[in-house]
Design an enzyme around this catalytic site. Sequence first.
Site, PDB file in Angstrom:
ATOM      1  CG  ASP A 290      -2.121   0.842   1.126  1.00 32.84           C
ATOM      2  OD1 ASP A 290      -3.142   0.598   1.685  1.00 32.84           O
ATOM      3  OD2 ASP A 290      -2.195   1.630   0.087  1.00 32.84           O
TER       4      ASP A 290
HETATM    5  C1  GLC Z   1      -4.241   4.195  -0.396  1.00 36.06           C
HETATM    6  C2  GLC Z   1      -5.262   2.956   0.173  1.00 36.06           C
HETATM    7  C3  GLC Z   1      -5.374   1.829  -0.938  1.00 36.06           C
HETATM    8  C4  GLC Z   1      -5.349   2.405  -2.339  1.00 36.06           C
HETATM    9  C5  GLC Z   1      -3.925   2.979  -2.404  1.00 36.06           C
HETATM   10  C6  GLC Z   1      -3.505   3.666  -3.811  1.00 36.06           C
HETATM   11  O1  GLC Z   1      -3.604   4.504   0.875  1.00 36.06           O
HETATM   12  O2  GLC Z   1      -5.042   2.374   1.253  1.00 36.06           O
HETATM   13  O3  GLC Z   1      -6.523   1.269  -0.586  1.00 36.06           O
HETATM   14  O4  GLC Z   1      -5.441   1.435  -3.309  1.00 36.06           O
HETATM   15  O5  GLC Z   1      -3.543   3.832  -1.423  1.00 36.06           O
HETATM   16  O6  GLC Z   1      -4.413   4.892  -3.984  1.00 36.06           O
END
Ligand code: GLC
Length: 745
Positions: A290
């Site tokens: 993430d």
């Molecule tokens: C965010 C979220 C995740 C998302 C990623 C890209 O922090 O936790 O669900 O896919 O970043 O945007």
Amino acid sequence: MKTNKLFCFIILFFFLIGCSPVKSKKEDKYKDFKEKVDSVLSLMNLEEKIGQMVLFTSGWDVTGPSMPSSNLQDIKSGRCGNIFNAYTVAYTRKLQNIAVKESRMKIPLLFGYDVIHGFKTIFPIPLAEASSWDMEAIRNSARVAAVESAASGINWTFAPMVDIARDPRWGRIAEGAGEDPYLGSRIAAARVKGFQGDDLSLPISILACVKHYAAYGAPLAGRDYASVDMSERMLREVYLPPYKAAVDAGVMSVMSSFNDLNGVPATESRFLLTKILRKEWNFKGLVVTDYTSINELVPHGVAANEKEAAELALNAGVDMDMQGSVYYKYLSDLVKIGKITEEQIDTAVARILKIKFLLGLFDDPYRFCNEKREKEIVHSKMHIDFAYEMACKSIVLLKNQNNILPLKQNTRIALIGPLAEAKRDLLGSWIAAGEWDSIQNIHQTIKENFGDKNVHYAKGCEIKKEEKSGFAAALKTVRNSDVAVLVMGESAEWCGEAASRSNIGIPEIQKELIREVAKIGKPIVLVLMNGRPLAIEEESQLSGAILEAWFPGSLGANAIADILTGKVNPSGKLPVTFPRNIGQVPIFLSEKNTGRPYDPKGTEQKYRSRYIDCPNDPLYPFGFGLSYSKFTYSNLQIDKPKFSHGDTIHISVKVRNDGTYNGEEVVQLYIRDLVGSVTRPVKELKGFQKLMLRSGETKTVTFKIDESDLSFYRKDMSYGIEPGEFIAFVGGNSSDVLETSFRFE
Ligand code: GLC
């Protein structure tokens, strides 16, 4: 016009192919790619290999998408092989050009985006879609999202989010499928199939990414990003199944979560990322983190610096670093000093390259860059119709005292509330490229359905601001009407990431307005827009009818109006328990009996597992939802009183529609294992079937149960069934059920 029709036919063909039951020869393709992948790898230098493990975000200026020149240079030098938050054919083509024409290795870029419940045509939030209990509709929703995304240059979505969530304080409960591992697993598989179809090489299939692995939905106190701590049995019985269902459905990427689990952050957990995901589940895709979650190993306190964090993440099994620049900065050095090996880098890069081959990007890097398709497909009429249907299926009728609903055509309606004219809020969180200027709000659709002269609107108050100046006009409107339709709830900003609430009630100002309206004595229809279960015990007593609309998407206002008029018969069922108040949280169906179980019918029992100030049972139970029809269950049968290894039993029930409306019902099967080597839940969902019953029609619904349905992690943590007595419950929700028993021997 002819071209248009032809194009629609082609898309419909691709659409069907994408969902075709015929398995593509993916395994053969995979074997070919092994050689191709190895040959590409053999030509790459270390910097270029590490570049494939780097994922940077594009920016978005007022003028449109933008990228810092340093990142453009990284693409050109091969030090960044993947981009997210970039879309439109024109922009992705521009970036792809740099990768495949200006870099040395000419390896195409992946383009990722959070297409969670629609790309341009926004569907109800995932928790709402889960309320439909309609796997085909959920799969179609993901397919529409894939088709629109792919037409806009995207080849990877960071979805489905499948985190089991049993704490409504957590804002991201909105993004998943609720509290139950069985329902959550079925939905995870449906979404993966919708996004990826049966053949990732089709230009309308996109790579899915199951997230957030693992158990991100169980943070301490419902606070986003907070620690998760649970037994391995709880982890494997409740929180892991949906991720595994996604892997079994063929998902080709997994996103590691922010949280630590039992003291080990998921992004550096070999237990999760290698032992379970690779060795037990045989996952063959890529693992992406993430957003900056490798960097966050430092504040987690498991790495002294980002270089150590990079080493931990790679050794755990992370292939790609989202936006953290940690792999970008330190992997090369870690190889040079012998902390990690180039073979480890090769393993990660091979997974990434294989996926780029699977997507057909090496055959045609511009396969997702078709301006014509972009114009004809994105937000097409067919997609809008799908979104409307899903919105209708997602809405849950929680109360309908004296059949207030549906409202008669000439009813004089006082339309009140801060969300009655909302448009942006209809879409919920994570709305990708969704727009709301062109959609209708509830005021507009209700006027269209009941006539301008019958609908009188007064906002009454804002969502949260403690300001009562609008009350008088609202109350006057109610006095001059037959019924008050109150559109209340949360702002879309209150759900999704970093949106935990300590209070899960409707904001106080809205509650005060509801109380004042109730004093007038006209019937109240409460329409809720929210992204989590709300503690609405008082409001539910004051309202004659309650529609749980969640954040219903681009066509949500249309669906709500059509349910109020009776044009559509609501069929949604709750995928998550509604507590009476925050004090009951966590509260969910599959709890244990305890040694001192609470008996709601019992006498005043002091020494029981209960509260002294509130009943144990929820306001609305898991699986609950009413209909304009009246479904009657009878004749619960089991085809044999006991069964053994290799055998199955069949549980059947008759369901009759005694109402005047044709309607859909979700027939649910729950099981209780009465005695086990460990304590077992009082009910577990083990099957459901959604079926249409015409007025007066009776159908027999049959469930097949075998030992796999009754297996669990036993006292020694082995997985399997144990002999003994089981109770089967069948009904239209988890509380009002018929029951029978059987044995396994
Ligand atoms: C965010 C979220 C995740 C998302 C990623 C890209 O922090 O936790 O669900 O896919 O970043 O945007």
